[in-house]
Design a protein around this motif. Sequence first.
Motif, PDB file in Angstrom:
ATOM      1  N   GLU A   1     -31.637 -43.854 -11.184  1.00 52.74           N
ATOM      2  CA  GLU A   1     -30.648 -44.877 -10.815  1.00 52.74           C
ATOM      3  C   GLU A   1     -29.493 -44.904 -11.810  1.00 52.74           C
ATOM      4  O   GLU A   1     -28.335 -45.037 -11.421  1.00 52.74           O
ATOM      5  N   ASP A   2     -29.802 -44.753 -13.092  1.00 49.43           N
ATOM      6  CA  ASP A   2     -28.750 -44.698 -14.114  1.00 49.43           C
ATOM      7  C   ASP A   2     -27.864 -43.469 -13.915  1.00 49.43           C
ATOM      8  O   ASP A   2     -26.637 -43.542 -14.044  1.00 49.43           O
ATOM      9  N   VAL A   3     -28.488 -42.349 -13.591  1.00 48.81           N
ATOM     10  CA  VAL A   3     -27.731 -41.116 -13.372  1.00 48.81           C
ATOM     11  C   VAL A   3     -26.844 -41.260 -12.138  1.00 48.81           C
ATOM     12  O   VAL A   3     -25.697 -40.778 -12.132  1.00 48.81           O
ATOM     13  N   LEU A   4     -27.334 -41.931 -11.111  1.00 52.00           N
ATOM     14  CA  LEU A   4     -26.519 -42.154  -9.910  1.00 52.00           C
ATOM     15  C   LEU A   4     -25.255 -42.931 -10.267  1.00 52.00           C
ATOM     16  O   LEU A   4     -24.150 -42.573  -9.844  1.00 52.00           O
ATOM     17  N   GLN A   5     -25.421 -43.988 -11.062  1.00 51.03           N
ATOM     18  CA  GLN A   5     -24.252 -44.769 -11.490  1.00 51.03           C
ATOM     19  C   GLN A   5     -23.300 -43.889 -12.301  1.00 51.03           C
ATOM     20  O   GLN A   5     -22.084 -43.938 -12.098  1.00 51.03           O
ATOM     21  N   GLU A   6     -23.860 -43.099 -13.188  1.00 46.81           N
ATOM     22  CA  GLU A   6     -23.039 -42.206 -14.006  1.00 46.81           C
ATOM     23  C   GLU A   6     -22.278 -41.210 -13.124  1.00 46.81           C
ATOM     24  O   GLU A   6     -21.104 -40.918 -13.364  1.00 46.81           O
ATOM     25  N   ALA A   7     -22.947 -40.694 -12.103  1.00 47.91           N
ATOM     26  CA  ALA A   7     -22.318 -39.725 -11.205  1.00 47.91           C
ATOM     27  C   ALA A   7     -21.139 -40.353 -10.460  1.00 47.91           C
ATOM     28  O   ALA A   7     -20.072 -39.733 -10.329  1.00 47.91           O
ATOM     29  N   PHE A   8     -21.319 -41.573  -9.980  1.00 51.80           N
ATOM     30  CA  PHE A   8     -20.219 -42.232  -9.270  1.00 51.80           C
ATOM     31  C   PHE A   8     -19.061 -42.554 -10.212  1.00 51.80           C
ATOM     32  O   PHE A   8     -17.897 -42.425  -9.833  1.00 51.80           O
ATOM     33  N   ILE A   9     -19.367 -42.941 -11.437  1.00 50.52           N
ATOM     34  CA  ILE A   9     -18.297 -43.199 -12.406  1.00 50.52           C
ATOM     35  C   ILE A   9     -17.558 -41.900 -12.728  1.00 50.52           C
ATOM     36  O   ILE A   9     -16.322 -41.869 -12.784  1.00 50.52           O
ATOM     37  N   THR A  10     -18.305 -40.826 -12.903  1.00 52.66           N
ATOM     38  CA  THR A  10     -17.695 -39.521 -13.163  1.00 52.66           C
ATOM     39  C   THR A  10     -16.805 -39.105 -11.996  1.00 52.66           C
ATOM     40  O   THR A  10     -15.680 -38.625 -12.198  1.00 52.66           O
ATOM     41  N   ALA A  11     -17.297 -39.292 -10.782  1.00 56.71           N
ATOM     42  CA  ALA A  11     -16.507 -38.950  -9.593  1.00 56.71           C
ATOM     43  C   ALA A  11     -15.231 -39.801  -9.542  1.00 56.71           C
ATOM     44  O   ALA A  11     -14.145 -39.293  -9.249  1.00 56.71           O
ATOM     45  N   TRP A  12     -15.360 -41.082  -9.822  1.00 60.94           N
ATOM     46  CA  TRP A  12     -14.215 -41.998  -9.810  1.00 60.94           C
ATOM     47  C   TRP A  12     -13.151 -41.554 -10.821  1.00 60.94           C
ATOM     48  O   TRP A  12     -11.966 -41.509 -10.519  1.00 60.94           O
ATOM     49  N   LYS A  13     -13.608 -41.209 -12.022  1.00 59.29           N
ATOM     50  CA  LYS A  13     -12.673 -40.817 -13.082  1.00 59.29           C
ATOM     51  C   LYS A  13     -12.053 -39.444 -12.841  1.00 59.29           C
ATOM     52  O   LYS A  13     -10.968 -39.160 -13.336  1.00 59.29           O
ATOM     53  N   ASN A  14     -12.767 -38.581 -12.118  1.00 59.19           N
ATOM     54  CA  ASN A  14     -12.318 -37.194 -11.953  1.00 59.19           C
ATOM     55  C   ASN A  14     -11.927 -36.839 -10.528  1.00 59.19           C
ATOM     56  O   ASN A  14     -11.834 -35.658 -10.202  1.00 59.19           O
ATOM     57  N   ILE A  15     -11.701 -37.836  -9.695  1.00 59.25           N
ATOM     58  CA  ILE A  15     -11.388 -37.559  -8.282  1.00 59.25           C
ATOM     59  C   ILE A  15     -10.140 -36.686  -8.137  1.00 59.25           C
ATOM     60  O   ILE A  15     -10.023 -35.926  -7.181  1.00 59.25           O
ATOM     61  N   ASP A  16      -9.233 -36.756  -9.090  1.00 55.79           N
ATOM     62  CA  ASP A  16      -8.027 -35.919  -9.022  1.00 55.79           C
ATOM     63  C   ASP A  16      -8.353 -34.436  -9.139  1.00 55.79           C
ATOM     64  O   ASP A  16      -7.564 -33.587  -8.735  1.00 55.79           O
ATOM     65  N   LYS A  17      -9.523 -34.103  -9.667  1.00 58.82           N
ATOM     66  CA  LYS A  17      -9.935 -32.702  -9.796  1.00 58.82           C
ATOM     67  C   LYS A  17     -10.507 -32.152  -8.489  1.00 58.82           C
ATOM     68  O   LYS A  17     -10.705 -30.946  -8.365  1.00 58.82           O
ATOM     69  N   TYR A  18     -10.803 -33.051  -7.535  1.00 59.64           N
ATOM     70  CA  TYR A  18     -11.334 -32.585  -6.247  1.00 59.64           C
ATOM     71  C   TYR A  18     -10.226 -31.889  -5.463  1.00 59.64           C
ATOM     72  O   TYR A  18      -9.126 -32.412  -5.324  1.00 59.64           O
ATOM     73  N   ASP A  19     -10.528 -30.711  -4.955  1.00 63.04           N
ATOM     74  CA  ASP A  19      -9.583 -29.927  -4.164  1.00 63.04           C
ATOM     75  C   ASP A  19     -10.217 -29.641  -2.804  1.00 63.04           C
ATOM     76  O   ASP A  19     -11.180 -28.874  -2.711  1.00 63.04           O
ATOM     77  N   ALA A  20      -9.666 -30.261  -1.762  1.00 65.66           N
ATOM     78  CA  ALA A  20     -10.222 -30.109  -0.414  1.00 65.66           C
ATOM     79  C   ALA A  20     -10.191 -28.654   0.049  1.00 65.66           C
ATOM     80  O   ALA A  20     -11.001 -28.246   0.888  1.00 65.66           O
ATOM     81  N   ALA A  21      -9.282 -27.862  -0.488  1.00 65.66           N
ATOM     82  CA  ALA A  21      -9.198 -26.446  -0.094  1.00 65.66           C
ATOM     83  C   ALA A  21     -10.420 -25.659  -0.576  1.00 65.66           C
ATOM     84  O   ALA A  21     -10.754 -24.615  -0.019  1.00 65.66           O
ATOM     85  N   LYS A  22     -11.109 -26.173  -1.591  1.00 61.99           N
ATOM     86  CA  LYS A  22     -12.270 -25.469  -2.138  1.00 61.99           C
ATOM     87  C   LYS A  22     -13.585 -25.907  -1.519  1.00 61.99           C
ATOM     88  O   LYS A  22     -14.610 -25.282  -1.752  1.00 61.99           O
ATOM     89  N   GLY A  23     -13.592 -27.000  -0.783  1.00 63.08           N
ATOM     90  CA  GLY A  23     -14.837 -27.459  -0.167  1.00 63.08           C
ATOM     91  C   GLY A  23     -14.755 -28.912   0.241  1.00 63.08           C
ATOM     92  O   GLY A  23     -13.780 -29.614  -0.039  1.00 63.08           O
ATOM     93  N   ARG A  24     -15.801 -29.367   0.897  1.00 62.84           N
ATOM     94  CA  ARG A  24     -15.855 -30.749   1.393  1.00 62.84           C
ATOM     95  C   ARG A  24     -16.106 -31.720   0.239  1.00 62.84           C
ATOM     96  O   ARG A  24     -16.652 -31.355  -0.799  1.00 62.84           O
ATOM     97  N   LEU A  25     -15.747 -32.963   0.462  1.00 65.15           N
ATOM     98  CA  LEU A  25     -15.943 -34.013  -0.533  1.00 65.15           C
ATOM     99  C   LEU A  25     -17.421 -34.151  -0.877  1.00 65.15           C
ATOM    100  O   LEU A  25     -17.781 -34.282  -2.045  1.00 65.15           O
ATOM    101  N   PHE A  26     -18.298 -34.110   0.134  1.00 65.12           N
ATOM    102  CA  PHE A  26     -19.729 -34.255  -0.129  1.00 65.12           C
ATOM    103  C   PHE A  26     -20.227 -33.140  -1.048  1.00 65.12           C
ATOM    104  O   PHE A  26     -21.018 -33.387  -1.952  1.00 65.12           O
TER     105      PHE A  26
END
Length: 181
Positions: free
Chosen positions: A50-75
């Motif tokens: 559960e702690d890791v899940l929270q950490e993962a969502f925080i990491t995703a929130w902070k790094n969402i600008d690094k997501y590139d839809a051309a490289k793959g799906r959001l999931f």
Amino acid sequence: MAQLKTYTEDALTDALKSHDKDAFEYLYQNYKGALFTVILQIIPDREIAEDVLQEAFITAWKNIDKYDAAKGRLFTWLFNVTRNCAINTTRSKNYKSQQKNDSFDNYVTYVDEKENAVLNINQIGLRKQVHQLREDYKNVVELSYFNGFTHEEISKILNVPVGTVKTRLRNALIELRKQFV
């Protein structure tokens, strides 16, 4: 509780990149189950998971600008962020120390539960075979058979019609049968 707004994957990504809190709430509500299952496969301790899940969502929130839809799906991106957070946790000194200092009673219970468990799919090589499938087939098989999501839930997670989910599952099973013949 008020009903959450629904998003297409592109709209969700755009909203997340502009740090829209409603979009993040939507992301959390719709992806937490699948991502928690990913973590539990690496870290069986639910409290730590559960702690890791929270950490993962925080990491995703902070790094969402690094997501590139051309490289793959959001999931897929979230899956990788989550998996990396779980792996990083298992490599931490604190986690390793906690595992060494675990009570003997915990292991007795764990062994007893294992004896009653159905054969682990990882032990028969099925997961390895699934990971050799095309990416779209692999995703639906993972979500459906390994994570227990319904066709409708998979449809929402992957943002594809239910019929597409069913077709991909059917085609994936046909491909898997070919590998075992």
